[in-house]
Design a protein around this motif. Structure first.
Motif, PDB file in Angstrom:
ATOM      1  N   ALA A   1      46.886  69.650  62.927  1.00 58.65           N
ATOM      2  CA  ALA A   1      46.333  69.596  61.574  1.00 58.65           C
ATOM      3  C   ALA A   1      47.446  69.786  60.549  1.00 58.65           C
ATOM      4  O   ALA A   1      48.480  70.404  60.835  1.00 58.65           O
ATOM      5  N   ASP A   2      47.227  69.236  59.364  1.00 58.05           N
ATOM      6  CA  ASP A   2      48.135  69.434  58.225  1.00 58.05           C
ATOM      7  C   ASP A   2      49.566  69.023  58.547  1.00 58.05           C
ATOM      8  O   ASP A   2      50.536  69.695  58.144  1.00 58.05           O
ATOM      9  N   GLY A   3      49.719  67.937  59.268  1.00 59.02           N
ATOM     10  CA  GLY A   3      51.046  67.397  59.490  1.00 59.02           C
ATOM     11  C   GLY A   3      51.886  68.108  60.527  1.00 59.02           C
ATOM     12  O   GLY A   3      53.105  67.887  60.591  1.00 59.02           O
ATOM     13  N   SER A   4      51.284  68.948  61.351  1.00 56.62           N
ATOM     14  CA  SER A   4      52.059  69.614  62.406  1.00 56.62           C
ATOM     15  C   SER A   4      51.126  70.072  63.515  1.00 56.62           C
ATOM     16  O   SER A   4      49.899  70.029  63.390  1.00 56.62           O
TER      17      SER A   4
ATOM     18  N   THR B   1      50.184  73.343  65.900  1.00 59.25           N
ATOM     19  CA  THR B   1      50.304  74.792  66.098  1.00 59.25           C
ATOM     20  C   THR B   1      49.836  75.097  67.509  1.00 59.25           C
ATOM     21  O   THR B   1      48.672  74.868  67.851  1.00 59.25           O
TER      22      THR B   1
ATOM     23  N   THR C   1      55.049  76.356  66.079  1.00 58.55           N
ATOM     24  CA  THR C   1      54.687  75.102  65.436  1.00 58.55           C
ATOM     25  C   THR C   1      55.723  74.042  65.784  1.00 58.55           C
ATOM     26  O   THR C   1      56.887  74.346  66.056  1.00 58.55           O
TER      27      THR C   1
END
Length: 510
Positions: A136-139, A141, A155
């Motif tokens: 999510a959100d470009g990376s 985790t 990450t």
């Protein structure tokens, strides 16, 4: 919370090669494995010619060959006699610098890769397990469990699942793994032995009841045996010892086993995952495809996955390509994996099938047909090309355009050696480059110079024509040494169109 460009899950050959390639390309990697130490048994054995060609980019080929065992021929036995022999020494001499089957046990292979990776400052994090991850959100985790049992988070921009048939990465992205399991139970044994089959070559027994393959190992009298366990003994593999398996095929090959260094049993699977990519997660090697050991293709295919993906990840992370370049990884590799599984399934099923008709085909028909077929130069060359993986191509893929001579976009560039000069020498560089065999157009030389794109000119020779290369044509080579664009006109517009349509930066000044 630690951060890396690519989190690699699994430190077998696939994960280690991916880590090496990415690190050499300037990508920050983190590689984890839940095992306490590298493998200590010689599971996969064969290193095919195409893998050795690609290993030149890591300066690995010479050392792998030096540490391994060159296998010059395959022998087929029926009813205690050698029925056919297929030599490799000459059939591949004009096709590749590695015209042999190399035996280099996986445990030794892994140790060499780890040594090279550590020399670059990257350590495998052992006893570290992936629990799951969120994209999510470009990376990505990821949740990890470390050696002390404590959970930690990290990450990464991308995650690569090289974590085998029971892949946690594949499970997390919800990719199915359709296929099946062969009914037969197989055994594997590393032995010290004597006999006519201990001659440094590969031997396969086509017996009426048992299947047995002998792979030579480095050192006098050392070999790997792979065979079937028949009848009710297969119902209790956990209690089996080498002495319990049938010795009928062993006697057929006239093998006198003096010592058993390792013995294990296993079932063989044939599966291909439904997808190789989802979002920022990728599947490679056994996490993406597993199949029979026929032809020694498994480890080599995983290494091919790693090399295909590595340069694309590096290009996207370095801002030289758009994210959709990464879609070409699945487009190029999943079709090959499916064809490979289907092919090895047919070969394996023929070699291990039971029943009267199967016995007749193996022991009476095959011994007559196989020598006749491999007596043909074209048939021997086809078999070598296929097993060596030098026929593997990406024709019709999103990065493959054009035809010049007999070479298509997506092909492995034909290998040509003239007066000691090898046209694969420039391919040791992990970059885009242009090859012209003959005279490059003046505007092409100027364009390449302006964009700092390497242009390699080879004086035209009859050997190039014999290999199917077109004179004065333009061949744009990808960083993994496959042909991206083959243009017979050798013109700049074709090159500019290719780059613009894919929004690529292929030269350092572009």
């Amino acid at each position: 919370m630690t951060r890396s460009d690519v989190l690699i899950v699994g430190a077998g050959p696939t994960g280690l090669v991916l880590a090496l390639w990415l690190t050499k390309l300037g990508v920050k990697v983190r590689i984890i494995d839940k095992t306490a130490e590298p493998g200590t048994t010689s599971r996969a054995l064969a290193v095919q010619a195409r893998t050795l060609e690609l290993y030149r980019q890591l300066d690995l080929s010479d050392e792998v060959v030096a540490r391994g065992h060159k296998t010059p021929a395959v022998n087929l036995w029926v009813r205690g006699a050698r029925a056919a022999r297929m030599p490799f020494e000459h059939v591949g001499a004009d096709l590749t610098p590695y015209s042999f089957l190399l035996i280099f046990p996986q445990d030794q292979h892994e140790r060499l890769l780890i040594e090279r990776l550590e020399a670059l400052g990257v350590m495998v994090e052992r006893r570290t397990e992936l629990l799951g991850f969120d994209d999510a959100d470009g990376s990505v985790t990821a949740r990890l469990r470390g050696p002390d049992g404590a959970e930690q988070a990290c990450t990464a921009t991308y995650v690569a699942g090289c974590d085998g048939a029971r892949s946690r990465v594949r499970e997390t992205i919800g990719a199915g793994f359709p296929g099946g399991t062969y009914r037969q139970l197989f055994y594997v044994a590393d032995v010290e032995a004597a006999g006519p089959a201990l001659d440094g070559e590969f031997h396969l027994d086509l017996d009426e009841a048992d299947f047995l393959a002998l792979f030579p190992l480095a050192g006098t009298g050392r070999a790997r045996l792979i065979g079937t366990v028949r009848d009710d003994r297969a119902d209790h593999p956990e209690t089996l010892k080498f002495e319990d398996v049938s010795d009928r095929a062993i006697k057929h090959l006239k093998i006198d086993v003096r010592r058993v260094n390792w013995f294990s049993t296993y079932h063989v699977h044939h599966r291909v995952t439904e997808r190789f990519r989802r979002g920022r997660a990728f599947l490679l090697g056994d996490a993406a495809h597993i199949h029979s050991p026929a032809g020694g293709q498994g480890m080599n295919t995983g290494i091919g996955d790693a090399i295909n993906l590595a340069w694309k990840l590096a290009a996207v992370l370095g801002g030289r390509a758009q994210d959709d370049l990464l879609d070409s990884y699945e487009a190029e590799r999943i079709g090959f994996a499916r064809r490979l599984v289907a092919t090895t399934d047919r070969v394996f099923s023929f070699a291990t099938a039971e029943g009267r008709i199967s016995d007749i085909l193996r022991t009476r028909v095959a011994p007559l047909l196989i020598p006749a077929v491999i007596g043909l130069d074209a048939a021997r060359e086809y078999l070598f090309r296929t097993v060596a993986q030098i026929t593997l191509n990406y024709r019709g893929g999103p990065l493959s355009i054009g035809t010049a001579g007999h070479v298509h976009g997506g092909d492995r560039l034909p290998w040509v050696s003239v007066d000691g000069r090898d046209n694969f020498d420039p391919l040791t560089a992990m970059n885009w480059q242009v090859h012209v065999y003959g005279t490059p157009a003046p505007d092409l030389a100027a364009w390449c110079a302006a964009h700092d794109l390497p242009l390699h000119r080879f004086e035209w020779r009859p050997e190039h024509d014999a290999a199917g290369i077109a004179r004065d044509a333009l061949y744009l080579l990808r960083p993994d040494s496959y042909v991206a664009l083959a243009d017979p006109s050798g013109s700049v517009p074709a090159l500019e169109r290719y780059v613009a349509e894919r929004m690529l930066r292929i030269g350092s000044a572009a």
